[in-house]
Design a protein around this motif. Structure first.
Motif, PDB file in Angstrom:
ATOM      1  N   ALA A 140       0.909  -1.081   0.278  1.00  0.00           N
ATOM      2  CA  ALA A 140      -0.058  -0.003   0.072  1.00  0.00           C
ATOM      3  C   ALA A 140       1.174   1.319   0.309  1.00  0.00           C
ATOM      4  CB  ALA A 140      -1.052  -0.100   1.515  1.00  0.00           C
ATOM      5  N   SER A 141       0.329   2.417  -0.394  1.00  0.00           N
ATOM      6  CA  SER A 141       1.181   3.533  -0.562  1.00  0.00           C
ATOM      7  C   SER A 141       1.181   3.796   0.759  1.00  0.00           C
ATOM      8  CB  SER A 141       0.868   4.813  -1.772  1.00  0.00           C
ATOM      9  OG  SER A 141      -0.855   5.225  -1.880  1.00  0.00           O
ATOM     10  N   GLN A 142       1.616   5.685   0.879  1.00  0.00           N
ATOM     11  CA  GLN A 142       1.592   5.960   2.429  1.00  0.00           C
ATOM     12  C   GLN A 142       0.638   6.916   2.271  1.00  0.00           C
ATOM     13  OE1 GLN A 142       3.735   9.652   2.474  1.00  0.00           O
ATOM     14  NE2 GLN A 142       5.943   8.882   4.612  1.00  0.00           N
ATOM     15  N   THR A 143      -0.101   7.202   1.941  1.00  0.00           N
ATOM     16  CA  THR A 143      -0.842   7.648   1.405  1.00  0.00           C
ATOM     17  C   THR A 143      -2.146   6.785   1.866  1.00  0.00           C
ATOM     18  OG1 THR A 143      -1.145   9.570   0.406  1.00  0.00           O
ATOM     19  CG2 THR A 143      -2.943   9.566   0.757  1.00  0.00           C
ATOM     20  N   ARG A 144      -2.208   5.651   1.282  1.00  0.00           N
ATOM     21  CA  ARG A 144      -3.319   4.354   1.916  1.00  0.00           C
ATOM     22  C   ARG A 144      -3.213   4.234   3.335  1.00  0.00           C
ATOM     23  NH1 ARG A 144      -7.034   2.791  -1.479  1.00  0.00           N
ATOM     24  NH2 ARG A 144      -7.110   1.365  -0.487  1.00  0.00           N
ATOM     25  N   SER A 145      -2.093   4.204   3.596  1.00  0.00           N
ATOM     26  CA  SER A 145      -1.352   3.166   4.504  1.00  0.00           C
ATOM     27  C   SER A 145      -2.413   3.884   5.807  1.00  0.00           C
ATOM     28  CB  SER A 145      -0.297   2.770   4.963  1.00  0.00           C
ATOM     29  OG  SER A 145       0.117   2.318   4.189  1.00  0.00           O
ATOM     30  N   LEU A 146      -2.287   5.277   5.603  1.00  0.00           N
ATOM     31  CA  LEU A 146      -2.148   6.201   6.566  1.00  0.00           C
ATOM     32  C   LEU A 146      -3.997   6.401   7.397  1.00  0.00           C
ATOM     33  CD1 LEU A 146       0.471   9.411   6.349  1.00  0.00           C
ATOM     34  CD2 LEU A 146      -0.271   8.351   7.931  1.00  0.00           C
ATOM     35  N   PHE A 147      -4.733   6.309   5.601  1.00  0.00           N
ATOM     36  CA  PHE A 147      -5.389   6.915   5.726  1.00  0.00           C
ATOM     37  C   PHE A 147      -7.227   5.878   5.846  1.00  0.00           C
ATOM     38  CE2 PHE A 147      -4.338  11.283   4.175  1.00  0.00           C
ATOM     39  CZ  PHE A 147      -5.017  12.190   5.174  1.00  0.00           C
TER      40      PHE A 147
END
Length: 296
Positions: free
Chosen positions: A190-197
């Protein structure tokens, strides 16, 4: 020696219990004062006329005490503040917790803390000097008139005022999520953004919801700043560019000279405000618990 230690532990336990009960007693005393003070007004005016009446004219003969305009004004301004402040606050909290470089964090965190310490009247002056003129210019372009003191101006100002609460509590909740959640999501591709949100923020939703509840409480209970930018018109709001009066503003503006039935009606207004905040807390708490049960 053991007996002394046992009695010491029992004494400290009683002290802690007494400290915890102080808040409960304070709430009960506030509720008793408000409900006892409002009963004469409700019995004379009528609950339906008081809650759904559209006219607030205490100085007329006969007087009219309808707080529907103030209820709608409070709801509109609070919703506007939440729509503006909550997304910005959550995005800022995510940035501070996971994406912010140390040097930038050392600058931003004190600024957020400073926002929390600014007095309401200073926010009010800021709103009068900057936000109200901007809203007035926009209103004149879109509607051909308006003073700028309006629901939109109050919502913008309250959106700024609730930022420290939303940011601080949301950041703490996000930092409390185990770092393994974030790293595991990245490891799965997963990308950083998807991991966060999609991983970190959902795991911290209880704390984030708590920040939203406290933000709503701040927005609903704010008085001085709203008085200075909202226009204070005791009429049903028809536009974002029109003035409105909130429940808190109504109490502050008139309590100084109110007497008899007028004063009792203002106390009843405080009861409605108290019930509104209580209802918001109950609804959000049940939503959080329902989601937690579904996940289990």
């Amino acid at each position: 020696m053991r007996n002394f230690q046992y009695f010491r532990e029992m004494a400290m336990s009683r002290i802690f219990l007494g400290s915890a009960m102080c808040s409960v007693v304070a709430i009960l005393l506030i509720m008793m004062f408000l409900f006892v003070g409002c009963l004469p007004a409700i019995s004379e005016i009528g609950a339906a006329n008081f809650l759904f009446g559209e006219n607030w004219t205490p100085m007329n003969t006969p007087p009219s005490f309808g707080i529907l305009p103030m209820i709608l004004g409070s709801v509109y301004i609070t919703v506007g503040a939440i729509v503006i402040g909550v997304p910005i606050g959550i995005f800022t909290a995510v940035y501070l917790a996971h994406l912010c470089p140390p040097n930038m964090y050392a600058l931003l965190k004190p600024v957020v803390n400073l926002l929390a310490g600014i007095p309401s009247v200073v926010y009010g002056f800021f709103g009068m000097r900057l936000i109200v003129p901007i809203v007035r210019d926009i209103s004149q372009i879109l509607t051909g008139g308006g003073t700028g003191a309006s629901i939109l101006a109050a919502s913008l100002l309250l959106g700024i005022m609730i930022l420290p609460t939303v940011i601080s509590i949301s950041e703490s909740a996000i930092r409390a999520v185990p770092v393994e959640y974030y790293e595991g999501s990245l490891a799965l591709g997963a990308s950083q953004t998807r991991s966060l949100f999609f991983v970190v923020v959902p795991a911290a939703k209880s704390g984030i919801m708590a920040s939203v509840i406290l933000g709503i409480g701040r927005a609903v209970g704010e008085t001085m700043a709203v008085v200075m930018v909202a226009g204070n018109q005791a009429v049903i709001p028809t536009s974002l560019f029109r003035g409105a009066r909130t429940l808190t503003s109504n109490i502050v503006l008139e309590m100084g000279y109110a007497a008899e039935l007028h004063r009792e009606a203002l106390i009843a207004t405080a009861v409605v405000l108290f019930a509104f905040i209580l209802l918001v807390n109950i609804v959000f708490t049940r939503l959080v618990r329902r989601r937690e049960r579904r996940e289990k």
